[in-house]
Scaffold this motif. Sequence first.
Motif, PDB file in Angstrom:
ATOM      1  N   ARG A  70       0.842  -1.195   0.000  1.00  0.00           N
ATOM      2  CA  ARG A  70       0.000   0.000   0.000  1.00  0.00           C
ATOM      3  C   ARG A  70       0.877   1.244   0.000  1.00  0.00           C
ATOM      4  NH1 ARG A  70      -5.149   0.953   0.895  1.00  0.00           N
ATOM      5  NH2 ARG A  70      -5.686   3.014   1.664  1.00  0.00           N
ATOM      6  N   THR A  71       0.463   2.278  -0.747  1.00  0.00           N
ATOM      7  CA  THR A  71       1.200   3.535  -0.749  1.00  0.00           C
ATOM      8  C   THR A  71       0.826   4.333   0.493  1.00  0.00           C
ATOM      9  OG1 THR A  71       1.109   3.539  -3.152  1.00  0.00           O
ATOM     10  CG2 THR A  71       1.717   5.608  -2.084  1.00  0.00           C
ATOM     11  N   CYS A  72       1.807   4.815   1.217  1.00  0.00           N
ATOM     12  CA  CYS A  72       1.548   5.628   2.402  1.00  0.00           C
ATOM     13  C   CYS A  72       0.941   6.961   1.971  1.00  0.00           C
ATOM     14  CB  CYS A  72       2.838   5.852   3.179  1.00  0.00           C
ATOM     15  SG  CYS A  72       2.629   6.927   4.613  1.00  0.00           S
ATOM     16  N   HIS A  73      -0.137   7.366   2.658  1.00  0.00           N
ATOM     17  CA  HIS A  73      -0.850   8.595   2.275  1.00  0.00           C
ATOM     18  C   HIS A  73      -0.521   9.758   3.212  1.00  0.00           C
ATOM     19  CE1 HIS A  73      -3.066   7.116   5.657  1.00  0.00           C
ATOM     20  NE2 HIS A  73      -3.760   8.234   5.730  1.00  0.00           N
ATOM     21  N   LEU A  74       0.451   9.574   4.102  1.00  0.00           N
ATOM     22  CA  LEU A  74       0.611  10.557   5.181  1.00  0.00           C
ATOM     23  C   LEU A  74       1.387  11.801   4.779  1.00  0.00           C
ATOM     24  CD1 LEU A  74       1.092   8.034   8.095  1.00  0.00           C
ATOM     25  CD2 LEU A  74      -0.914   9.450   7.593  1.00  0.00           C
ATOM     26  N   GLY A 125       5.237   6.533   8.656  1.00  0.00           N
ATOM     27  CA  GLY A 125       4.712   5.390   7.906  1.00  0.00           C
ATOM     28  C   GLY A 125       4.478   4.207   8.832  1.00  0.00           C
ATOM     29  N   THR A 126       5.443   3.947   9.712  1.00  0.00           N
ATOM     30  CA  THR A 126       5.294   2.842  10.663  1.00  0.00           C
ATOM     31  C   THR A 126       4.126   3.100  11.608  1.00  0.00           C
ATOM     32  OG1 THR A 126       7.648   3.227  10.780  1.00  0.00           O
ATOM     33  CG2 THR A 126       6.850   1.257  11.840  1.00  0.00           C
ATOM     34  N   ALA A 127       3.880   4.372  11.901  1.00  0.00           N
ATOM     35  CA  ALA A 127       2.824   4.711  12.858  1.00  0.00           C
ATOM     36  C   ALA A 127       1.423   4.530  12.286  1.00  0.00           C
ATOM     37  CB  ALA A 127       3.004   6.149  13.349  1.00  0.00           C
ATOM     38  N   LEU A 128       1.323   4.152  11.022  1.00  0.00           N
ATOM     39  CA  LEU A 128       0.011   3.863  10.434  1.00  0.00           C
ATOM     40  C   LEU A 128      -0.731   2.833  11.298  1.00  0.00           C
ATOM     41  CD1 LEU A 128      -1.845   4.389   8.033  1.00  0.00           C
ATOM     42  CD2 LEU A 128      -0.704   2.554   6.812  1.00  0.00           C
ATOM     43  N   LYS A 129       0.037   1.889  11.825  1.00  0.00           N
ATOM     44  CA  LYS A 129      -0.527   0.857  12.714  1.00  0.00           C
ATOM     45  C   LYS A 129      -1.232   1.503  13.911  1.00  0.00           C
ATOM     46  CE  LYS A 129       1.985  -2.404  15.697  1.00  0.00           C
ATOM     47  NZ  LYS A 129       1.060  -3.363  16.229  1.00  0.00           N
ATOM     48  N   GLN A 130      -0.543   2.424  14.585  1.00  0.00           N
ATOM     49  CA  GLN A 130      -1.121   3.077  15.755  1.00  0.00           C
ATOM     50  C   GLN A 130      -2.255   4.020  15.349  1.00  0.00           C
ATOM     51  OE1 GLN A 130       2.182   2.705  15.314  1.00  0.00           O
ATOM     52  NE2 GLN A 130       2.731   1.391  17.055  1.00  0.00           N
ATOM     53  N   LEU A 131      -2.110   4.638  14.186  1.00  0.00           N
ATOM     54  CA  LEU A 131      -3.147   5.565  13.727  1.00  0.00           C
ATOM     55  C   LEU A 131      -4.456   4.823  13.477  1.00  0.00           C
ATOM     56  CD1 LEU A 131      -3.904   8.437  12.764  1.00  0.00           C
ATOM     57  CD2 LEU A 131      -3.117   7.789  10.492  1.00  0.00           C
ATOM     58  N   GLU A 132      -4.356   3.673  12.817  1.00  0.00           N
ATOM     59  CA  GLU A 132      -5.565   2.914  12.519  1.00  0.00           C
ATOM     60  C   GLU A 132      -6.226   2.393  13.796  1.00  0.00           C
ATOM     61  OE1 GLU A 132      -6.809   3.631   9.553  1.00  0.00           O
ATOM     62  OE2 GLU A 132      -6.883   1.625   8.692  1.00  0.00           O
ATOM     63  N   ASN A 162       1.848  18.247  10.588  1.00  0.00           N
ATOM     64  CA  ASN A 162       0.995  19.384  10.877  1.00  0.00           C
ATOM     65  C   ASN A 162       0.398  19.197  12.276  1.00  0.00           C
ATOM     66  OD1 ASN A 162       1.687  20.601   8.455  1.00  0.00           O
ATOM     67  ND2 ASN A 162       0.166  19.442   7.335  1.00  0.00           N
ATOM     68  N   SER A 163      -0.936  19.281  12.411  1.00  0.00           N
ATOM     69  CA  SER A 163      -1.487  19.294  13.774  1.00  0.00           C
ATOM     70  C   SER A 163      -2.063  17.965  14.223  1.00  0.00           C
ATOM     71  CB  SER A 163      -2.602  20.338  13.847  1.00  0.00           C
ATOM     72  OG  SER A 163      -3.767  19.838  13.207  1.00  0.00           O
ATOM     73  N   TRP A 164      -2.004  16.927  13.380  1.00  0.00           N
ATOM     74  CA  TRP A 164      -2.940  15.841  13.693  1.00  0.00           C
ATOM     75  C   TRP A 164      -2.326  14.477  14.001  1.00  0.00           C
ATOM     76  CZ3 TRP A 164      -3.947  11.620  10.325  1.00  0.00           C
ATOM     77  CH2 TRP A 164      -3.349  11.705   9.063  1.00  0.00           C
ATOM     78  N   MET A 165      -1.035  14.390  14.115  1.00  0.00           N
ATOM     79  CA  MET A 165      -0.499  13.071  14.472  1.00  0.00           C
ATOM     80  C   MET A 165       0.125  13.052  15.867  1.00  0.00           C
ATOM     81  SD  MET A 165       0.737  11.432  10.873  1.00  0.00           S
ATOM     82  CE  MET A 165       0.807   9.763  11.524  1.00  0.00           C
ATOM     83  N   GLY A 189      -8.948  20.801   4.193  1.00  0.00           N
ATOM     84  CA  GLY A 189      -7.635  20.674   4.819  1.00  0.00           C
ATOM     85  C   GLY A 189      -6.666  19.839   4.013  1.00  0.00           C
ATOM     86  N   ASN A 190      -5.467  19.776   4.496  1.00  0.00           N
ATOM     87  CA  ASN A 190      -4.362  19.130   3.789  1.00  0.00           C
ATOM     88  C   ASN A 190      -4.594  17.651   3.451  1.00  0.00           C
ATOM     89  OD1 ASN A 190      -1.739  17.385   4.544  1.00  0.00           O
ATOM     90  ND2 ASN A 190      -1.188  19.044   3.157  1.00  0.00           N
ATOM     91  N   PRO A 191      -5.105  16.811   4.380  1.00  0.00           N
ATOM     92  CA  PRO A 191      -5.271  15.403   4.000  1.00  0.00           C
ATOM     93  C   PRO A 191      -6.227  15.196   2.825  1.00  0.00           C
ATOM     94  CG  PRO A 191      -5.268  15.609   6.388  1.00  0.00           C
ATOM     95  CD  PRO A 191      -5.341  17.009   5.835  1.00  0.00           C
ATOM     96  N   SER A 192      -7.039  16.202   2.500  1.00  0.00           N
ATOM     97  CA  SER A 192      -7.882  16.093   1.296  1.00  0.00           C
ATOM     98  C   SER A 192      -7.036  15.893   0.052  1.00  0.00           C
ATOM     99  CB  SER A 192      -8.700  17.371   1.069  1.00  0.00           C
ATOM    100  OG  SER A 192      -9.386  17.735   2.219  1.00  0.00           O
ATOM    101  N   ALA A 193      -5.814  16.411   0.086  1.00  0.00           N
ATOM    102  CA  ALA A 193      -4.945  16.303  -1.087  1.00  0.00           C
ATOM    103  C   ALA A 193      -4.260  14.938  -1.159  1.00  0.00           C
ATOM    104  CB  ALA A 193      -3.887  17.403  -1.065  1.00  0.00           C
ATOM    105  N   HIS A 194      -4.457  14.136  -0.122  1.00  0.00           N
ATOM    106  CA  HIS A 194      -3.839  12.810  -0.085  1.00  0.00           C
ATOM    107  C   HIS A 194      -4.903  11.719  -0.087  1.00  0.00           C
ATOM    108  CE1 HIS A 194       0.131  14.473   1.263  1.00  0.00           C
ATOM    109  NE2 HIS A 194      -0.653  15.431   1.694  1.00  0.00           N
ATOM    110  N   ASN A 195      -6.093  12.093  -0.493  1.00  0.00           N
ATOM    111  CA  ASN A 195      -7.233  11.218  -0.308  1.00  0.00           C
ATOM    112  C   ASN A 195      -8.007  11.173  -1.616  1.00  0.00           C
ATOM    113  OD1 ASN A 195      -9.826  10.291   0.282  1.00  0.00           O
ATOM    114  ND2 ASN A 195      -9.889  11.286   2.277  1.00  0.00           N
ATOM    115  N   LEU A 196      -8.094   9.979  -2.186  1.00  0.00           N
ATOM    116  CA  LEU A 196      -8.731   9.827  -3.494  1.00  0.00           C
ATOM    117  C   LEU A 196     -10.164  10.353  -3.483  1.00  0.00           C
ATOM    118  CD1 LEU A 196      -8.374   8.753  -6.355  1.00  0.00           C
ATOM    119  CD2 LEU A 196      -9.013   6.488  -5.528  1.00  0.00           C
TER     120      LEU A 196
END
Length: 752
Positions: free
Chosen positions: A13-17, A53-60, A638-641, A110-117
């Motif tokens: 999977r491509t990291c979207h962060l 990228g590794t923190a995707l696990k904790q984020l999910e 930014n502000s969200w991780m 916001g910014n994640p909109s640009a990383h979100n299909l």
Amino acid sequence: MTPGGTTTRTEYRTCHLCEATCGLELHLEGRDITLVRGDRDDVFSHGFLCPKGTALKQLEADPDRIRRPLVRRGDTFHEVSWDEAFEEIDAGLAPIRDQYGPDALAIYLGNPSAHNLAGLVYNRALLQAARTRNVYSASTVDQMPKQVSAGLMFGGGLTIPVPDVDRTDYLLMLGANPYASNGSLMTAPDLPGRLRALRARGGKLVVVDPRRTKTAEEADEHLPIRPATDALFLFALVHVLFADDLVDLGDVAAHVSGLEEVRRLAASFSPDAVAPACGIDAAVIRRVAHELVAAPTAAVYGRIGTCTQEFGTLASWLVDVVNVCTGNLDRPGGAMFTRAATSVGSNNAAGRGRGVTFGRRTSRVRGLPEFFGELPVVCLAEEIEAPGDGRVRALVTIAGNPAVSTPNSDQLRRALASLDFMVSLDIYVNETTRHANVILPPEPELARGHYDLALYNLAIRNVANYSPPLLELEPGEVPEWRSMLRLAGVIGGQGAHADVDVLDDLVLSGLVAKAVARPGSNVEGRDPDELLKALATRRGPERILDLMLRTGPYGDGFGADPDGLSLAVLEASPHGIDLGPLQPRIPEVLRTPTGMIELAPEACVADVERLRSVLDRPSARDGGPLVLVGRRDLRSNNSWMHNLQVLVKGKVRCTVHVHPDDAARLGLHDGADTRVRSSSGEIVLPAEVTDAVMPGVVSIPHGWGHDAAGTRMTTAARHAGANSNVLARTDLFDPLSGNAVLSGIPVELAAV
Ligand SMILES: Nc1nc2c(c(=O)[nH]1)N[C@H]1C(S)=C(S)[C@@H](COP(=O)(O)OP(=O)(O)OC[C@H]3O[C@@H](n4cnc5c(=O)[nH]c(N)nc54)[C@H](O)[C@@H]3O)O[C@H]1N2
Ligand SMILES: Nc1nc2c(c(=O)[nH]1)N[C@H]1C(S)=C(S)[C@@H](COP(=O)(O)OP(=O)(O)OC[C@H]3O[C@@H](n4cnc5c(=O)[nH]c(N)nc54)[C@H](O)[C@@H]3O)O[C@H]1N2
Ligand code: SF4
Ligand SMILES: [Mo]
């Protein structure tokens, strides 16, 4: 099988962060991620990944994430069904629209909109349904100046040249720290590795930054520059190129207009004239100009430090003026234009277009112009607060946290609290969304497909990589694209129960109609129904992505080129498809009305006078104020991780960096609480005395200040830090782009 008896499966999977688009290898047990590592077979990232990228696990798995729609009653949020949530939204928004008209609703993307299909495909539908002039986004606290300069010079807001990092011999980098940020407006996984390779092959990296960043430390040379003086420095380079007869436009010469105007403008910005203001020796400026020309190939690249400042558009423009004047625009090893797999119009050899027009609408209170369909976010709070006709009374935020990320946060928080109604699409109850009446969460990241529709347009190689959803939806989970379209239905007056599939079909048929009507497209003149039929097995963003790929420059054209790209081809290539190094694209990429590269756009020319005022602005040493700049940390986004323990653990990162000379003068001590004040507000945070910042400059990272009441981010609250945007002012912006000034804000420091 694991000892527990569950099967582990491996997925890619491509990291979207962030913008780097690294390939991840994920090990999954059921719905849980058990391991994240770099995908060594990824055609672009070759195994690289960063701690986020590794923190995707904790984020999910974050227990604070919102999993079901929330409705606020007083100060508390309650989980409700999706139908109830949309009924609540309709009941809140419809009367406002009916009574006050479409402009009473503002939208912030916001910014994640640009990383979100989903966001990239359907934001437009939402904006069209809203028909409001009050559209805002993170772009005006970010790259808007570059979009404006690219629009003026090349004719399109995303026609932004990127440095050909893998082939260049000389990279002059201003206002960027890719060792922390992993690169921006330059999609290049493992940029640190690519910069090391540049040096290893005998190339040179020069970094221009008021701070000695990790990137500066790893460079051949670091030039500390006084904030907001990049345009002066770049003008002086141009001055030397003309004065020493070094200008050579190379292959693009026949397509450049305005060269003489640039010569005239640069005449008064000699290295000696700008050196005191920039803090860079005139001899060094002369040497760099000569080095740029002497190098077999060279590229100049400017990023956030050159954008979020008073002269953001001038600096962004001059970056490319230097690229053109040294003959490095559009040649391998220079600054080049990507040809993304989904780019529109690149089958068209005409190289001429409508160009860009700004200011078709203006903001109500200050009359600031629109850029690319949006108003500057420095206007948002006043549009909510100032009484009168056309006042903003309702707000929709999509993947944004403006209460922390945009200027004068204190004012904006007051404004948000005063809204009649607010809806947020988000994964957290944070500083912004706590004000929402309804919050709609997306499905888990792993349950959605991903394709970096925006960022592949700015990649340093032509690359395409699609990540399919890896999890089935569970009951109660709704894909974000469906929420967006349903919200578009509400906003457009169709009530709470609009048929999302019908709306989706409408969006698609609109795009198909455009594709078959586009001159030079690989489906020009075809029957739209034939295309629709061929796409019919899919729905949602995937179906639209398939259309974009198939009608793009490498596409199969629905049979026109059997070997061409389609989503099916990408699905069969889990590590991505490398479409090769960047190729020259001038003149075909141009969309200016003249079909030329406009080297001296009128708007830029007219702004040069303002730049002169900085020439004799006193530095802190000569009695001027200290100025604030930002910084990024590798473990932050930014502000969200900041709610992920793995990322916030360790030493406190939200500190104010102060040079030892300034600390001594002001009686500030390392580790001691320090008050930082600007004309808009004040914050208190620990000082970190370090000569990594130049004298007269202090630095605070943005995105912190998680101590607001009513949020639901437990870990972030324990590592709250202070919000630097309390200090950023809404009256400071770059007039050519409306972009906020976040760098170079006058501040006072005092021990607490
Ligand atoms: N002082 C200063 N301020 C800055 C900057 C700076 O350098 N200095 N940088 C600026 C820049 S470059 C940017 S891009 C902006 C960012 O500005 P914003 O985009 O407004 O802020 P972010 O912190 O990125 O907030 C992203 C939001 O999206 C939510 N989110 C994350 N993933 C998803 C998802 O999949 N779906 C939905 N619906 N929501 C999601 C998060 O919870 C968070 O609320 O900040 C700017 N602010
Ligand atoms: N780890 C991490 N990665 C991120 C993000 C994050 O928050 N954390 N955010 C992502 C986003 S949204 C973006 S837009 C990108 C940004 O990516 P970059 O542009 O690389 O951002 P920064 O790392 O903030 O680097 C900006 C540099 O500009 C310098 N600077 C400040 N003012 C001036 C000036 O006037 N002139 C010059 N020449 N330099 C100046 C600062 O000292 C800083 O070192 O990063 C992305 N990647
Ligand atoms: S560099 Fe960016 S894309 Fe790569 S793993 Fe880190 S956050 Fe993800
Ligand atoms: Mo950004």
